[in-house]
Design an enzyme around this catalytic site. Structure first.
Site, PDB file in Angstrom:
ATOM      1  N   ASP A   1       0.810  -1.227   0.000  1.00  0.00           N
ATOM      2  CA  ASP A   1       0.000   0.000   0.000  1.00  0.00           C
ATOM      3  C   ASP A   1       0.842   1.276   0.000  1.00  0.00           C
ATOM      4  O   ASP A   1       0.309   2.364   0.203  1.00  0.00           O
ATOM      5  CB  ASP A   1      -0.925   0.002   1.231  1.00  0.00           C
ATOM      6  CG  ASP A   1      -2.095  -0.953   1.052  1.00  0.00           C
ATOM      7  OD1 ASP A   1      -2.817  -0.812   0.051  1.00  0.00           O
ATOM      8  OD2 ASP A   1      -2.274  -1.848   1.897  1.00  0.00           O
TER       9      ASP A   1
ATOM     10  N   GLU B   1      -0.613   9.501   1.195  1.00  0.00           N
ATOM     11  CA  GLU B   1      -1.406  10.428   2.022  1.00  0.00           C
ATOM     12  C   GLU B   1      -1.601   9.928   3.451  1.00  0.00           C
ATOM     13  O   GLU B   1      -1.690  10.714   4.385  1.00  0.00           O
ATOM     14  CB  GLU B   1      -2.789  10.614   1.390  1.00  0.00           C
ATOM     15  CG  GLU B   1      -3.751  11.362   2.292  1.00  0.00           C
ATOM     16  CD  GLU B   1      -5.148  11.503   1.722  1.00  0.00           C
ATOM     17  OE1 GLU B   1      -5.756  10.490   1.357  1.00  0.00           O
ATOM     18  OE2 GLU B   1      -5.615  12.634   1.644  1.00  0.00           O
TER      19      GLU B   1
ATOM     20  N   ARG C   1       1.084  -1.315   7.398  1.00  0.00           N
ATOM     21  CA  ARG C   1       1.473  -0.056   6.765  1.00  0.00           C
ATOM     22  C   ARG C   1       2.414   0.785   7.638  1.00  0.00           C
ATOM     23  O   ARG C   1       2.878   1.834   7.212  1.00  0.00           O
ATOM     24  CB  ARG C   1       0.211   0.747   6.401  1.00  0.00           C
ATOM     25  CG  ARG C   1      -0.725  -0.014   5.459  1.00  0.00           C
ATOM     26  CD  ARG C   1      -1.662   0.911   4.727  1.00  0.00           C
ATOM     27  NE  ARG C   1      -0.906   1.916   3.998  1.00  0.00           N
ATOM     28  CZ  ARG C   1      -1.455   2.983   3.405  1.00  0.00           C
ATOM     29  NH1 ARG C   1      -2.759   3.151   3.450  1.00  0.00           N
ATOM     30  NH2 ARG C   1      -0.706   3.859   2.775  1.00  0.00           N
TER      31      ARG C   1
ATOM     32  N   HIS D   1     -12.071   5.680   4.684  1.00  0.00           N
ATOM     33  CA  HIS D   1     -11.545   6.874   5.355  1.00  0.00           C
ATOM     34  C   HIS D   1     -12.551   8.016   5.250  1.00  0.00           C
ATOM     35  O   HIS D   1     -13.408   8.018   4.358  1.00  0.00           O
ATOM     36  CB  HIS D   1     -10.251   7.341   4.665  1.00  0.00           C
ATOM     37  CG  HIS D   1      -9.062   6.474   4.908  1.00  0.00           C
ATOM     38  ND1 HIS D   1      -8.327   5.902   3.890  1.00  0.00           N
ATOM     39  CD2 HIS D   1      -8.450   6.091   6.067  1.00  0.00           C
ATOM     40  CE1 HIS D   1      -7.320   5.206   4.409  1.00  0.00           C
ATOM     41  NE2 HIS D   1      -7.374   5.304   5.719  1.00  0.00           N
TER      42      HIS D   1
ATOM     43  N   CYS E   1      -5.193  10.044  -2.050  1.00  0.00           N
ATOM     44  CA  CYS E   1      -4.299   9.077  -1.381  1.00  0.00           C
ATOM     45  C   CYS E   1      -2.908   9.022  -1.969  1.00  0.00           C
ATOM     46  O   CYS E   1      -1.969   8.629  -1.288  1.00  0.00           O
ATOM     47  CB  CYS E   1      -4.847   7.662  -1.507  1.00  0.00           C
ATOM     48  SG  CYS E   1      -6.570   7.534  -1.256  1.00  0.00           S
TER      49      CYS E   1
HETATM   50  C1  CIR Z   1      -5.489   0.623   2.558  1.00  0.00           C
HETATM   51  O1  CIR Z   1      -6.426  -0.102   2.844  1.00  0.00           O
HETATM   52  O2  CIR Z   1      -4.805   1.172   3.420  1.00  0.00           O
HETATM   53  C2  CIR Z   1      -5.169   0.833   1.097  1.00  0.00           C
HETATM   54  N1  CIR Z   1      -5.493  -0.347   0.376  1.00  0.00           N
HETATM   55  C3  CIR Z   1      -5.913   2.015   0.535  1.00  0.00           C
HETATM   56  C4  CIR Z   1      -5.539   3.307   1.167  1.00  0.00           C
HETATM   57  C5  CIR Z   1      -6.212   4.465   0.550  1.00  0.00           C
HETATM   58  N2  CIR Z   1      -5.806   5.676   1.168  1.00  0.00           N
HETATM   59  C6  CIR Z   1      -6.592   6.721   1.351  1.00  0.00           C
HETATM   60  O3  CIR Z   1      -7.781   6.642   1.089  1.00  0.00           O
HETATM   61  N3  CIR Z   1      -6.076   7.795   1.894  1.00  0.00           N
END
Ligand code: CIR
Length: 258
Positions: A61, A66, A86, A161, A248
């Site tokens: 990821d 962001e 992450r 989010h 993101c």
């Molecule tokens: C996650 O689940 O963390 C990633 N697959 C997607 C993150 C997306 N980020 C965001 O909306 N700021």
């Protein structure tokens, strides 16, 4: 003042990304990377100086930069992402931000994803998603109250989010999906609703006076244009399969030094 957009490359492991609301489906690395190149090109066209920092192939990821930091004019906050997978993404981002801002770091056990922080001027809302805790929001209060920011929490439904559901527009209004977040949260701030056929259209990226919209949301884009906003579009459909939106994939900020 130049405007910087920090980005990270799409890792070849993107198909192993975290997923919360979407069913896993095949994600083409090549297609995602090509869309990401076009996204960076769109940012350049809108006047950003794009700086792509090192990738992390073992962090599926990591393109979603962001979530790792909140960059304000006065300082930056390095987050502690809610997904344990992450947490190893933040150090390289902190290093890249060091020339630009004084850094605060969110401390355990609280968590916060940058995607949960919506800013309208000096007002911040923190989405109480599965990734961010009330304690994370309280740490933001501690770091940011000295600069005059007011921080509130926001409940959300069915969204990864807060910024999946709502984005700040150039004039301080917000674009939102009312099924995911209550418009009344945003005090007197007036809102535009996404088109009902485009539930994921609440995430748009504002650069200056232009609202960059996903190509998958033409009707919402039309709504924005008829409300007087300048818009641009970019196809990010492959990254959307990883639950990533337009905000993101970058951290956008003015190039001022600490
Ligand atoms: C996650 O689940 O963390 C990633 N697959 C997607 C993150 C997306 N980020 C965001 O909306 N700021």
């Amino acid at each position: 003042m130049p405007r910087i957009a920090l980005t990270r490359p799409v890792p070849p492991s993107i198909a192993q990304c975290e997923l919360t609301h979407l069913a896993r489906e095949p994600i083409s690395f090549e297609r995602a990377a090509a869309q990401h190149d076009l996204y960076e090109a769109a940012l350049r066209t809108l006047g950003c100086q794009v700086t792509r920092i090192a990738g992390q192939p073992d962090h599926p990821d990591s393109v979603f930069i962001e979530d790792t930091a909140l960059v304000l004019d006065e300082c930056a906050v390095i987050t502690r992402p809610g997904a344990a997978s992450r947490r190893g993404e933040v150090d390289l981002v902190a290093e890249a931000l060091t020339p630009w801002r004084a850094l605060h770091r969110l401390e355990a056990p609280d968590t916060l994803d940058g995607g949960d922080v919506l800013r309208v001027g000096k007002r911040l809302w923190v989405g109480m998603s599965s990734r961010s805790t009330a304690g994370g929001a309280a740490q933001l209060v501690k770091f940011l109250a000295p600069f005059g920011y007011r921080v509130s929490t926001a409940a959300l439904t069915g969204a990864l989010h807060l910024k999946t559901a709502v984005s700040a527009l150039p004039d301080g209004r917000v674009l939102l999906n009312p099924a995911m977040v209550g418009p009344s949260l945003f005090d007197g701030t007036s809102h535009i609703a996404v088109h009902p056929d485009e539930p994921m259209a609440g995430n748009v990226l504002v650069i200056g006076d232009t609202v960059l919209c996903p190509a998958s949301a033409p009707r919402t884009r039309e709504r924005l244009e008829s409300s007087g906003y300048a818009t641009a579009r970019v196809d990010a459909s492959e990254l959307a399969k990883a639950e990533g939106g337009l905000t993101c994939c970058s951290l956008v900020f003015d190039a001022r030094t600490p």
